[in-house]
Design a protein around this motif. Structure first.
Motif, PDB file in Angstrom:
ATOM      1  N   VAL A 126      40.665   5.943  -4.529  1.00 14.13           N
ATOM      2  CA  VAL A 126      39.938   6.137  -5.794  1.00 14.13           C
ATOM      3  C   VAL A 126      38.467   5.802  -5.555  1.00 14.13           C
ATOM      4  O   VAL A 126      38.153   4.862  -4.821  1.00 14.13           O
ATOM      5  N   VAL A 127      37.568   6.591  -6.167  1.00 19.44           N
ATOM      6  CA  VAL A 127      36.141   6.290  -6.085  1.00 19.44           C
ATOM      7  C   VAL A 127      35.662   5.896  -7.485  1.00 19.44           C
ATOM      8  O   VAL A 127      35.916   6.607  -8.456  1.00 19.44           O
ATOM      9  N   ILE A 128      34.998   4.747  -7.577  1.00 19.00           N
ATOM     10  CA  ILE A 128      34.432   4.312  -8.858  1.00 19.00           C
ATOM     11  C   ILE A 128      32.914   4.418  -8.718  1.00 19.00           C
ATOM     12  O   ILE A 128      32.308   3.722  -7.903  1.00 19.00           O
ATOM     13  N   LEU A 129      32.329   5.323  -9.503  1.00 23.10           N
ATOM     14  CA  LEU A 129      30.919   5.655  -9.303  1.00 23.10           C
ATOM     15  C   LEU A 129      30.058   5.268 -10.486  1.00 23.10           C
ATOM     16  O   LEU A 129      30.343   5.672 -11.619  1.00 23.10           O
ATOM     17  N   ASP A 130      28.992   4.538 -10.210  1.00 23.53           N
ATOM     18  CA  ASP A 130      28.000   4.319 -11.261  1.00 23.53           C
ATOM     19  C   ASP A 130      27.131   5.579 -11.309  1.00 23.53           C
ATOM     20  O   ASP A 130      27.086   6.351 -10.352  1.00 23.53           O
ATOM     21  N   ILE A 131      26.442   5.811 -12.410  1.00 21.92           N
ATOM     22  CA  ILE A 131      25.635   7.022 -12.487  1.00 21.92           C
ATOM     23  C   ILE A 131      24.273   6.803 -11.851  1.00 21.92           C
ATOM     24  O   ILE A 131      23.866   7.516 -10.933  1.00 21.92           O
ATOM     25  N   GLU A 132      23.552   5.801 -12.354  1.00 24.50           N
ATOM     26  CA  GLU A 132      22.196   5.633 -11.845  1.00 24.50           C
ATOM     27  C   GLU A 132      22.167   4.713 -10.645  1.00 24.50           C
ATOM     28  O   GLU A 132      22.279   3.505 -10.766  1.00 24.50           O
ATOM     29  N   MET A 133      22.025   5.355  -9.486  1.00 19.58           N
ATOM     30  CA  MET A 133      21.971   4.610  -8.228  1.00 19.58           C
ATOM     31  C   MET A 133      20.776   5.122  -7.442  1.00 19.58           C
ATOM     32  O   MET A 133      20.348   6.260  -7.633  1.00 19.58           O
ATOM     33  N   PRO A 134      20.244   4.299  -6.539  1.00 24.90           N
ATOM     34  CA  PRO A 134      19.138   4.782  -5.716  1.00 24.90           C
ATOM     35  C   PRO A 134      19.582   5.941  -4.818  1.00 24.90           C
ATOM     36  O   PRO A 134      20.771   6.070  -4.523  1.00 24.90           O
ATOM     37  N   LYS A 135      18.628   6.733  -4.421  1.00 23.50           N
ATOM     38  CA  LYS A 135      18.798   7.852  -3.471  1.00 23.50           C
ATOM     39  C   LYS A 135      19.546   9.065  -4.035  1.00 23.50           C
ATOM     40  O   LYS A 135      19.135  10.184  -3.843  1.00 23.50           O
ATOM     41  N   ARG A 136      20.644   8.849  -4.698  1.00 24.26           N
ATOM     42  CA  ARG A 136      21.449   9.966  -5.185  1.00 24.26           C
ATOM     43  C   ARG A 136      22.259   9.464  -6.379  1.00 24.26           C
ATOM     44  O   ARG A 136      22.888   8.412  -6.282  1.00 24.26           O
ATOM     45  N   ASP A 137      22.222  10.193  -7.504  1.00 25.45           N
ATOM     46  CA  ASP A 137      22.958   9.645  -8.649  1.00 25.45           C
ATOM     47  C   ASP A 137      24.448   9.965  -8.562  1.00 25.45           C
ATOM     48  O   ASP A 137      24.894  10.764  -7.732  1.00 25.45           O
ATOM     49  N   GLY A 138      25.191   9.307  -9.435  1.00 26.27           N
ATOM     50  CA  GLY A 138      26.643   9.419  -9.408  1.00 26.27           C
ATOM     51  C   GLY A 138      27.146  10.844  -9.608  1.00 26.27           C
ATOM     52  O   GLY A 138      28.102  11.274  -8.967  1.00 26.27           O
ATOM     53  N   PHE A 139      26.499  11.597 -10.514  1.00 23.66           N
ATOM     54  CA  PHE A 139      26.907  12.983 -10.752  1.00 23.66           C
ATOM     55  C   PHE A 139      26.776  13.793  -9.471  1.00 23.66           C
ATOM     56  O   PHE A 139      27.616  14.623  -9.139  1.00 23.66           O
ATOM     57  N   ASP A 140      25.666  13.563  -8.790  1.00 19.92           N
ATOM     58  CA  ASP A 140      25.374  14.288  -7.560  1.00 19.92           C
ATOM     59  C   ASP A 140      26.448  14.002  -6.499  1.00 19.92           C
ATOM     60  O   ASP A 140      26.951  14.914  -5.838  1.00 19.92           O
ATOM     61  N   VAL A 141      26.796  12.709  -6.375  1.00 23.21           N
ATOM     62  CA  VAL A 141      27.828  12.322  -5.404  1.00 23.21           C
ATOM     63  C   VAL A 141      29.144  13.020  -5.765  1.00 23.21           C
ATOM     64  O   VAL A 141      29.812  13.620  -4.915  1.00 23.21           O
ATOM     65  N   CYS A 142      29.476  12.988  -7.048  1.00 25.06           N
ATOM     66  CA  CYS A 142      30.730  13.581  -7.526  1.00 25.06           C
ATOM     67  C   CYS A 142      30.759  15.086  -7.225  1.00 25.06           C
ATOM     68  O   CYS A 142      31.732  15.595  -6.676  1.00 25.06           O
ATOM     69  N   ARG A 143      29.671  15.753  -7.569  1.00 25.58           N
ATOM     70  CA  ARG A 143      29.597  17.207  -7.328  1.00 25.58           C
ATOM     71  C   ARG A 143      29.741  17.525  -5.856  1.00 25.58           C
ATOM     72  O   ARG A 143      30.477  18.425  -5.470  1.00 25.58           O
ATOM     73  N   SER A 144      29.007  16.754  -5.020  1.00 20.48           N
ATOM     74  CA  SER A 144      29.040  17.012  -3.575  1.00 20.48           C
ATOM     75  C   SER A 144      30.456  16.861  -3.034  1.00 20.48           C
ATOM     76  O   SER A 144      30.921  17.689  -2.245  1.00 20.48           O
ATOM     77  N   LEU A 145      31.142  15.800  -3.457  1.00 23.63           N
ATOM     78  CA  LEU A 145      32.506  15.574  -2.967  1.00 23.63           C
ATOM     79  C   LEU A 145      33.428  16.717  -3.360  1.00 23.63           C
ATOM     80  O   LEU A 145      34.210  17.212  -2.544  1.00 23.63           O
ATOM     81  N   ARG A 146      33.300  17.154  -4.601  1.00 22.46           N
ATOM     82  CA  ARG A 146      34.171  18.241  -5.070  1.00 22.46           C
ATOM     83  C   ARG A 146      33.854  19.543  -4.349  1.00 22.46           C
ATOM     84  O   ARG A 146      34.755  20.309  -4.029  1.00 22.46           O
TER      85      ARG A 146
END
Lengths: 250, 328
Positions: free
Chosen positions: A53-73
């Motif tokens: 399971v990945v638990i992602l905050d939205i506002e993070m340095p370098k890349r936001d949580g949405f971006d990480v989620c989209r990239s993984l998918r």
């Protein structure tokens, strides 16, 4: 099945004041926890450490949580993702969680609530990544076309409102699993009951559950699905609602 | 001229036509010179004056249209930047607040148990309450016309569902709530965001119930009034002092005669008004202290969108050759 004990969780948040206590709690509950401090690190760890399971905050340095989620998918990684925020922009669209997240929880949350959500996403882990992006969902006689926002039963178009379509969409994507009132409220209505104090209107919870009930009844009527002998939507007290037939994508 | 109409002026097309006219005029002048040189055609002096005047007028009009469209674009850009700055501010504030609250909540949970356990509960309760408030404030600031997820909604059906829900979960108030829907000659429909409209009506009904006591009635009525559908929620409760009626729609405002211990975030009516405004409608109040309160939300009727002659916009479209669908 005991789901706790061996699962690895990836916790991505740049605030140590949040990750440190969570790390303690999650470890105490038997999970192995990896921590990422920014978006890039989260992406790397999700790719290479294969957390459950990945638990992602939205506002993070370098890349936001949405971006990480989209990239993984986009890369086809189907690990369940829980976002630490409300998915405001996407909930208004069809398909609800278009960024590809499985659930969300709004800060400030109880650790107990997060543990419950982790258990649910682990239980419902389905490998249904394609269902979120498919244009058409089809099950028996029901065809839901996400592009034209239309639903047809046995080839006849039926007139459903936005909420009813969203509800049907969510039930179809999770076919075979029971979705509770709370889950449907979050995924279809964007209302997270756990963040409310409830003291204001003690009736609010049952009021909102009624709203879900009302919409399910409407949907059932439109689909001509009898409650006592359901072909599509089954209700089970204490569990919630389940879409019965297998759903294919087109 | 109405700003809405100005915004919809197809300036690109007009400037295109003017440029075409300008080019044609130049062509005529050029041909005129050629013809004169060829001694085949002579144009009188007055003819030339008309031509030159036409060119000057066309040029000036063309220039003004171009300046106008540049100005409009600039204004839109400034508005968008302002909106973005505000959104960023609210988002950052929310993010910061939520992180602090989360840290407080975790720290409180992980503290060794000392003293009164109720104090810890108080901390958790307040943290949650603050979180709820921050969340609701962000939601409020995000309600904007450009962000609505609209569809045709039959307000009679929607209100019936809401009232029935209130009646089923608050049996003690079941007899108090009455709904009147005027669906003659047609059902009162609007084009709106169902989730927001639902919340708006819920807030109005919930407030009416909260600030009045049994057995007084709370009346909800839905009826079409000209090009609007009016949602009227009336109670015979504590009322709102005259001097404060302008302020009831302000976020976090609570009436001076309201029991301060009574629950609520103070955002219910503010949200209702934002929703109405975002839909191109309005929210108004009539109240007398100790007697009654009536809140009326007016939302543009779905029929007004297609009915002719009801707005400058439809008037403009008719001139331009009716781009509207539906009856004309």
């Amino acid at each position: 099945m005991d789901l706790t004990g061996s699962e690895t969780l990836l916790l991505a948040d740049d605030e140590a004041a949040i990750t440190d206590p969570l790390l303690t709690t999650l470890t105490r509950h038997g999970y192995k926890v990896l921590v990422a401090r920014d978006g890039d690190e989260a992406l790397q760890q999700a790719r290479h450490s294969h957390p459950q399971v990945v638990i992602l905050d939205i506002e993070m340095p370098k890349r936001d949580g949405f971006d990480v989620c989209r990239s993984l998918r986009r890369e086809g990684i189907d690990t369940p993702i829980i976002m630490l925020t409300k998915i405001t922009n996407t909930l208004s669209k069809l398909g609800s969680f278009e960024e590809g997240a499985d659930d969300y929880i709004i800060k400030p949350f109880d650790e107990i609530e997060l543990l419950a959500r982790i258990r649910v996403v682990l239980r419902n882990k389905t490998g249904r990544i394609n269902m979120r992006t498919a244009t058409v969902l089809a099950a028996d006689d029901i065809i839901l076309d996400r592009r034209s926002r239309t639903v047809s039963v046995k080839g006849n178009a039926i007139n459903l409102g936005e909420k009813a379509i969203k509800l049907l969409d969510t039930l179809m994507v999770n076919y075979g699993f029971y979705l509770s009132h709370g889950e449907l409220l979050r995924k279809v209505w964007g209302i997270d009951m756990s963040m409310h104090t409830m003291e204001d209107d003690s009736f609010r919870e049952s009021y909102l559950e009624n709203r879900v009930r009302r919409q399910v009844v409407t949907l059932r009527d439109q689909l001509n699905d009898p409650r006592d002998k359901p072909k599509f939507i089954e209700t089970r007290k204490g569990y919630g609602y389940r879409f019965i037939p297998k759903v294919d994508i087109r | 001229m109405n700003a809405v109409v100005l915004k919809r002026l197809p300036t690109g097309r007009i400037s295109g036509r003017i440029i075409m006219a300008f080019v044609s005029a130049l062509l005529v002048v050029a041909l005129d010179i050629v013809d004169k040189d060829a001694h085949r055609l002579t144009i009188s002096l007055s003819g030339n004056i008309v031509l030159v005047t036409f060119i000057i007028v066309a040029t000036l009009t063309g220039l003004s249209v171009i300046i106008w469209s540049v100005y409009k674009r600039k204004v839109t850009l400034i508005e968008q930047t302002r909106q973005k700055t505000q959104d960023d501010f609210v988002r950052n504030l929310r993010h910061q607040m939520q992180n602090h609250l989360q840290a407080i909540s975790f720290a409180a949970n992980h503290m060794p148990a000392v003293g009164d356990p109720n104090e810890l509960k108080q901390v958790q309760y307040r943290v949650k309450k603050m979180g709820e408030l921050v969340h609701e404030l962000e939601r409020l600031s995000n309600i904007r016309s450009g962000r609505l997820n609209t569809e045709i909604i039959d307000l009679g059906v929607l209100a019936k569902g809401i009232v029935e829900d209130f009646q089923s979960v608050r049996p003690q108030d079941s007899e108090r709530i009455a709904l009147y829907v005027d669906s003659v000659p047609h059902s009162p429909s609007i084009c709106g965001d169902e989730g927001l409209i639902e919340q708006m009506i819920e807030n109005l009904v919930s407030n009416a119930l909260k600030y009045s006591s049994p057995p007084s009635r709370v009346e909800v009525s839905i009826r079409e009034e000209e090009s609007f559908v009016a949602v009227r929620v009336a109670d015979r409760g504590i009322g709102i002092p005259q001097a404060e009626q302008d302020r009831v729609f302000e976020p976090l405002y609570r009436g001076s005669n309201v029991d301060k211990a009574s629950k609520g975030t103070g955002l219910g009516l503010a949200l209702a008004q934002r929703v109405a405004l975002a839909h191109g409608g309005s929210c108004s109040i009539r109240s007398e202290i100790g007697r009654y309160t009536v809140i009326i939300a007016r939302l543009p009727s779905a029929r007004a969108e297609v009915a002719p002659g009801r707005s400058l916009r439809s008037w403009w479209y008719r001139i331009r050759g009716s781009r509207l669908s539906g009856p004309s």
